[in-house]
Design a protein around this motif. Structure first.
Motif, PDB file in Angstrom:
ATOM      1  N   ARG A 163       3.406  72.650  -7.090  1.00  8.20           N
ATOM      2  CA  ARG A 163       2.479  73.684  -6.666  1.00  8.20           C
ATOM      3  C   ARG A 163       1.689  74.255  -7.845  1.00  8.20           C
ATOM      4  O   ARG A 163       0.491  74.509  -7.743  1.00  8.20           O
ATOM      5  CB  ARG A 163       3.248  74.816  -5.980  1.00  8.20           C
ATOM      6  CG  ARG A 163       2.359  75.828  -5.276  1.00  8.20           C
ATOM      7  CD  ARG A 163       3.125  77.019  -4.769  1.00  8.20           C
ATOM      8  NE  ARG A 163       3.658  77.805  -5.863  1.00  8.20           N
ATOM      9  CZ  ARG A 163       4.941  77.878  -6.181  1.00  8.20           C
ATOM     10  NH1 ARG A 163       5.827  77.206  -5.475  1.00  8.20           N
ATOM     11  NH2 ARG A 163       5.360  78.602  -7.199  1.00  8.20           N
ATOM     12  N   GLN A 164       2.335  74.457  -8.988  1.00 11.70           N
ATOM     13  CA  GLN A 164       1.649  75.061 -10.126  1.00 11.70           C
ATOM     14  C   GLN A 164       0.717  74.094 -10.834  1.00 11.70           C
ATOM     15  O   GLN A 164      -0.322  74.503 -11.346  1.00 11.70           O
ATOM     16  CB  GLN A 164       2.690  75.595 -11.123  1.00 11.70           C
ATOM     17  CG  GLN A 164       3.467  76.794 -10.609  1.00 11.70           C
ATOM     18  CD  GLN A 164       4.441  77.328 -11.640  1.00 11.70           C
ATOM     19  OE1 GLN A 164       4.857  76.605 -12.555  1.00 11.70           O
ATOM     20  NE2 GLN A 164       4.818  78.584 -11.491  1.00 11.70           N
ATOM     21  N   ALA A 165       1.089  72.816 -10.903  1.00  6.81           N
ATOM     22  CA  ALA A 165       0.288  71.827 -11.642  1.00  6.81           C
ATOM     23  C   ALA A 165      -0.162  70.710 -10.710  1.00  6.81           C
ATOM     24  O   ALA A 165      -0.021  69.529 -11.023  1.00  6.81           O
ATOM     25  CB  ALA A 165       1.093  71.275 -12.807  1.00  6.81           C
ATOM     26  N   ILE A 166      -0.712  71.100  -9.567  1.00  4.44           N
ATOM     27  CA  ILE A 166      -1.058  70.105  -8.551  1.00  4.44           C
ATOM     28  C   ILE A 166      -2.137  69.142  -9.038  1.00  4.44           C
ATOM     29  O   ILE A 166      -2.164  67.968  -8.652  1.00  4.44           O
ATOM     30  CB  ILE A 166      -1.515  70.831  -7.264  1.00  4.44           C
ATOM     31  CG1 ILE A 166      -1.719  69.835  -6.131  1.00  4.44           C
ATOM     32  CG2 ILE A 166      -2.781  71.644  -7.517  1.00  4.44           C
ATOM     33  CD1 ILE A 166      -1.985  70.501  -4.793  1.00  4.44           C
TER      34      ILE A 166
ATOM     35  N   ASP B 227      -0.270  59.497  -9.667  1.00  6.01           N
ATOM     36  CA  ASP B 227       0.507  58.661  -8.749  1.00  6.01           C
ATOM     37  C   ASP B 227       1.854  58.265  -9.336  1.00  6.01           C
ATOM     38  O   ASP B 227       2.885  58.260  -8.633  1.00  6.01           O
ATOM     39  CB  ASP B 227      -0.297  57.408  -8.384  1.00  6.01           C
ATOM     40  CG  ASP B 227      -1.553  57.756  -7.600  1.00  6.01           C
ATOM     41  OD1 ASP B 227      -1.582  58.853  -6.995  1.00  6.01           O
ATOM     42  OD2 ASP B 227      -2.506  56.951  -7.605  1.00  6.01           O
ATOM     43  N   ASN B 228       1.880  57.914 -10.623  1.00 11.38           N
ATOM     44  CA  ASN B 228       3.135  57.525 -11.270  1.00 11.38           C
ATOM     45  C   ASN B 228       4.126  58.686 -11.286  1.00 11.38           C
ATOM     46  O   ASN B 228       5.312  58.525 -10.990  1.00 11.38           O
ATOM     47  CB  ASN B 228       2.849  57.043 -12.691  1.00 11.38           C
ATOM     48  CG  ASN B 228       4.109  56.576 -13.400  1.00 11.38           C
ATOM     49  OD1 ASN B 228       5.003  55.997 -12.769  1.00 11.38           O
ATOM     50  ND2 ASN B 228       4.192  56.826 -14.699  1.00 11.38           N
ATOM     51  N   PHE B 229       3.633  59.869 -11.629  1.00 10.64           N
ATOM     52  CA  PHE B 229       4.486  61.050 -11.655  1.00 10.64           C
ATOM     53  C   PHE B 229       4.989  61.383 -10.254  1.00 10.64           C
ATOM     54  O   PHE B 229       6.151  61.755 -10.060  1.00 10.64           O
ATOM     55  CB  PHE B 229       3.696  62.230 -12.235  1.00 10.64           C
ATOM     56  CG  PHE B 229       4.550  63.345 -12.753  1.00 10.64           C
ATOM     57  CD1 PHE B 229       4.913  63.405 -14.083  1.00 10.64           C
ATOM     58  CD2 PHE B 229       5.008  64.330 -11.909  1.00 10.64           C
ATOM     59  CE1 PHE B 229       5.707  64.431 -14.568  1.00 10.64           C
ATOM     60  CE2 PHE B 229       5.801  65.358 -12.372  1.00 10.64           C
ATOM     61  CZ  PHE B 229       6.155  65.405 -13.711  1.00 10.64           C
ATOM     62  N   GLN B 230       4.097  61.247  -9.278  1.00 15.43           N
ATOM     63  CA  GLN B 230       4.481  61.543  -7.893  1.00 15.43           C
ATOM     64  C   GLN B 230       5.561  60.589  -7.398  1.00 15.43           C
ATOM     65  O   GLN B 230       6.485  60.990  -6.674  1.00 15.43           O
ATOM     66  CB  GLN B 230       3.246  61.455  -6.992  1.00 15.43           C
ATOM     67  CG  GLN B 230       3.495  61.733  -5.522  1.00 15.43           C
ATOM     68  CD  GLN B 230       3.991  63.153  -5.292  1.00 15.43           C
ATOM     69  OE1 GLN B 230       3.479  64.095  -5.880  1.00 15.43           O
ATOM     70  NE2 GLN B 230       4.992  63.310  -4.446  1.00 15.43           N
ATOM     71  N   SER B 231       5.476  59.329  -7.797  1.00 14.41           N
ATOM     72  CA  SER B 231       6.494  58.361  -7.370  1.00 14.41           C
ATOM     73  C   SER B 231       7.867  58.702  -7.945  1.00 14.41           C
ATOM     74  O   SER B 231       8.898  58.546  -7.273  1.00 14.41           O
ATOM     75  CB  SER B 231       6.081  56.951  -7.803  1.00 14.41           C
ATOM     76  OG  SER B 231       6.030  56.842  -9.218  1.00 14.41           O
TER      77      SER B 231
ATOM     78  N   ILE C 123      -3.294  72.027 -19.007  1.00 18.01           N
ATOM     79  CA  ILE C 123      -2.209  72.779 -18.369  1.00 18.01           C
ATOM     80  C   ILE C 123      -2.603  74.242 -18.201  1.00 18.01           C
ATOM     81  O   ILE C 123      -2.411  74.839 -17.126  1.00 18.01           O
ATOM     82  CB  ILE C 123      -0.918  72.663 -19.205  1.00 18.01           C
ATOM     83  CG1 ILE C 123      -0.354  71.239 -19.116  1.00 18.01           C
ATOM     84  CG2 ILE C 123       0.133  73.662 -18.734  1.00 18.01           C
ATOM     85  CD1 ILE C 123       0.864  71.005 -19.996  1.00 18.01           C
ATOM     86  N   VAL C 124      -3.185  74.842 -19.250  1.00 22.05           N
ATOM     87  CA  VAL C 124      -3.585  76.250 -19.183  1.00 22.05           C
ATOM     88  C   VAL C 124      -4.625  76.458 -18.097  1.00 22.05           C
ATOM     89  O   VAL C 124      -4.532  77.396 -17.279  1.00 22.05           O
ATOM     90  CB  VAL C 124      -4.103  76.713 -20.554  1.00 22.05           C
ATOM     91  CG1 VAL C 124      -4.692  78.125 -20.454  1.00 22.05           C
ATOM     92  CG2 VAL C 124      -2.990  76.685 -21.586  1.00 22.05           C
ATOM     93  N   LYS C 125      -5.632  75.595 -18.049  1.00 17.67           N
ATOM     94  CA  LYS C 125      -6.681  75.739 -17.031  1.00 17.67           C
ATOM     95  C   LYS C 125      -6.120  75.565 -15.627  1.00 17.67           C
ATOM     96  O   LYS C 125      -6.494  76.293 -14.696  1.00 17.67           O
ATOM     97  CB  LYS C 125      -7.788  74.708 -17.287  1.00 17.67           C
ATOM     98  CG  LYS C 125      -8.628  75.003 -18.517  1.00 17.67           C
ATOM     99  CD  LYS C 125      -9.745  73.985 -18.661  1.00 17.67           C
ATOM    100  CE  LYS C 125     -10.616  74.287 -19.880  1.00 17.67           C
ATOM    101  NZ  LYS C 125     -11.707  73.302 -20.031  1.00 17.67           N
ATOM    102  N   THR C 126      -5.218  74.603 -15.456  1.00 16.53           N
ATOM    103  CA  THR C 126      -4.637  74.362 -14.133  1.00 16.53           C
ATOM    104  C   THR C 126      -3.770  75.528 -13.688  1.00 16.53           C
ATOM    105  O   THR C 126      -3.829  75.958 -12.530  1.00 16.53           O
ATOM    106  CB  THR C 126      -3.810  73.067 -14.150  1.00 16.53           C
ATOM    107  OG1 THR C 126      -4.635  71.987 -14.591  1.00 16.53           O
ATOM    108  CG2 THR C 126      -3.280  72.746 -12.762  1.00 16.53           C
ATOM    109  N   LEU C 127      -2.953  76.057 -14.603  1.00 13.77           N
ATOM    110  CA  LEU C 127      -2.103  77.185 -14.249  1.00 13.77           C
ATOM    111  C   LEU C 127      -2.928  78.402 -13.850  1.00 13.77           C
ATOM    112  O   LEU C 127      -2.601  79.103 -12.888  1.00 13.77           O
ATOM    113  CB  LEU C 127      -1.185  77.539 -15.419  1.00 13.77           C
ATOM    114  CG  LEU C 127      -0.088  76.533 -15.777  1.00 13.77           C
ATOM    115  CD1 LEU C 127       0.661  76.975 -17.023  1.00 13.77           C
ATOM    116  CD2 LEU C 127       0.883  76.346 -14.620  1.00 13.77           C
TER     117      LEU C 127
END
Length: 581
Positions: free
Chosen positions: A499-502, A507-511, A552-556
């Motif tokens: 949720r925080q870093a959507i 795809d690799n991380f999701q798997s 990461i900062v921008k996404t958060l």
């Protein structure tokens, strides 16, 4: 007396002959001293000489297209350091420098603030001129401590730098940025002083006079702007990008010694708010505001109750308390309904008195362009009211399926840390709510580091890596006492991460996360291979190490529901770059 007069006559005659052409006959063969020779001699004796054309160019106004920080710094630091130092003790020099600074910044002359102005722009321009004067006072006081009667030794807080390159980092910039590398490793305490918008003193190696120092400011710039490859071996803590506004003919080819004079970060953001016009047009809407007190009679009866004032922008209409008496019963019913929902929710919401309930109701039901101000002496429950408002706001957003977006600011880092700790404790780390904290790491995490590190944007990545590595080690070593609690904890961590870093989960991380969830379904069974599960969990930590810190900062910030920051950090460039904020 007669002999003295004759001696003066002889000396004056000799000086006349000395200025004659050496080809002419005369009592002396001494060559005449030209202007260039005089200038070189004065420079060797430590007196700074500026070309008249350069001096006039430095007095020219700085365009509005120049970034606010550069415009503020340039208006002050184009002046020679010795002239800024003179303004500390001599009123005439101070008034003259104030006029020059306002002229460079395209601002009216400095004058006292009035109670009424014809327009918002005239007030803001005068306020910007006062920000200029406050900045000058900080720099002149630092120079006086450095070069005045009680001179500060150069070894205190001094860093020796080697010059690398120079460039103009943006098209709208007028001044050059010099890129330096420290000759030795720098301690964390000294490095913390050299932050963005910090004014520094640069002394070329081999010089030790105020006539040869150059003033600049620390700016944020990528090494790629100077054609430097930012690889894994690149040590960013040893590199400095310093914008110079008046080199005065000095060269840094042999290196320089730099000292911190003071930070103008807060003042640059005030200057930006006063001169850009975004604050007036975007937030206040250029409408006249009026004030009213909610329940003024109750405030008289109970001096310990917090008082709320609301500034409303509805064409200047005057709103009177209890305008419609028939709505009082409806408000009481709604408040009772809110209390029932709070008791059923998992949040630890603090209890409010009658005045505080009306205050939060006024805030939550407010329309656009409305500012609510809570006033009251210490100990009257202002912080408790804010925590309760945040919890109720988040619960309302859940009921309406809308994304909650809230920014909570305070003047000091300590106040922000207290608010963030209180809110985090109240919502009990709800996995559906994203809380982020941004600001100065050393000051924000001074008291409650263990609690706030997982919310702080610059330590979020390290905290996530530590958690996943601990999960992997415990699973592989079989050090799990409560398997159900372990499974729930890992699943909650996956939910929070996604949720925080959507935007960063590929795809690799999701798997990998999907395989972990599949393994955890049968985790309570005795025949599950926990070593394999531990290796999968450790893969998450390895993937997290590859993520870029800036992204990461921008996404958060983009995905956050609640952002905690100081008033100064609210105007940081990273906040402006994140469009969703």
């Amino acid at each position: 007396n007669i002999s003295i007069v004759r001696q003066k006559t002889v000396n004056s005659s000799a000086s006349i002959f000395n200025r004659m052409d050496p080809k002419d006959s005369g009592p002396s063969k001494k060559r005449p001293v030209g202007e260039a020779t005089k200038l070189r001699g004065r420079a060797c004796r430590g007196k700074k000489i500026l070309n008249p054309m350069v001096r006039e160019k430095l007095k020219e106004p700085i365009s509005y297209l120049v970034p606010p920080q550069e415009r503020l710094m340039g208006s002050i630091l184009r002046t020679l350091p010795r002239d800024i130092l003179k303004s500390y003790n001599f009123p005439f020099c101070r008034e003259q420098l104030q006029a020059e600074m306002c002229k460079r910044a395209n601002l009216p002359p400095l004058a006292p603030l009035l109670s009424n102005y014809s327009s918002i722009e005239s007030h803001n321009q005068l306020h910007a001129a006062m920000v200029l004067e406050e900045s000058r006072a900080i720099i002149s006081e630092a120079l006086f401590k450095r070069w005045g009667r009680d001179r500060v030794p150069l070894s205190n807080g001094m860093v020796e730098l080697d010059f690398i390159s120079s460039a103009k980092i943006s098209s709208g910039s007028l001044h050059t940025v010099y890129y330096f590398q420290a000759r030795k490793a720098i301690s964390a305490d000294i490095r913390a002083n050299f932050r963005q918008a910090t004014v520094v003193e640069l002394m070329p190696i081999g010089r030790n006079s105020i006539e040869h120092i150059v003033l600049g400011s620390i700016v944020r710039s990528s090494p790629r702007n100077f054609y430097i490859v930012d690889d894994e071996d690149f040590d960013n803590d040893r590199h400095f990008a310093i914008m110079i506004y008046n080199t005065s003919g000095e060269s840094f080819q042999n290196g320089a010694r730099v000292m911190e004079l003071g930070s103008l970060l807060n003042l640059t953001r005030q200057f930006d708010a006063c001169t850009s016009g975004k604050f007036n047009n975007g937030i206040l809407g250029r409408r006249q505001s009026t004030q009213f007190d909610v329940d003024a009679e109750e405030r008289k009866d109970s001096s310990n109750s917090a008082v709320i004032k609301s500034v409303i922008s509805d064409n200047g209409a005057i709103i009177i308390k209890e305008q419609n008496q028939r709505k009082i019963s409806t408000i009481k019913e709604e408040l009772n309904g809110e209390d029932v929902k709070l008791q059923e929710s998992p949040y630890n919401v603090p209890q409010l008195n009658k005045t505080q309930k009306k205050a939060f109701k006024s805030f939550l039901d407010s329309s656009k362009h409305r500012i609510s101000i809570v006033q009251g002496p210490p100990g009257t429950g202002k912080t408790t009211l804010i925590v309760s408002i945040v919890c109720r706001y988040l619960l309302r957003a859940k009921d309406t399926s809308e994304k909650a977006r809230l920014m909570i600011c305070a003047p000091t880092n300590k106040a922000v840390a207290v608010l963030a700790t209180r809110v985090a404790d109240a919502i009990r780390e709800d996995p559906d709510i994203n809380i982020v904290l941004i600001g100065d790491k050393t000051r924000l995490l001074e008291d409650n580091q263990a609690i706030l590190q997982r919310f702080f944007v610059y330590t979020w990545k390290d905290e996530q890596i530590k958690d996943w590595q601990r999960f992997g080690r415990d699973c592989k070593a079989g050090r799990i006492r409560d398997e159900k609690a372990f499974r729930d904890c890992v699943l909650k961590q996956i939910k929070v991460l996604k949720r925080q870093a959507i935007g960063l989960v590929d795809d690799n991380f999701q798997s990998i996360l999907t395989r972990i969830c599949t393994e955890l379904k049968d985790f309570l069974k005795s025949n599950i291979d926990k070593t394999l599960l531990g290796e999968l969990i450790e893969k998450v930590a390895k993937e997290l190490k590859k993520w870029d810190e800036r992204e990461i900062v921008k996404t958060l910030l983009r995905e956050a529901n609640v952002i905690f920051c100081t008033l100064s950090s609210a105007g940081a460039q990273v906040m402006k770059d994140t469009l969703a904020v």
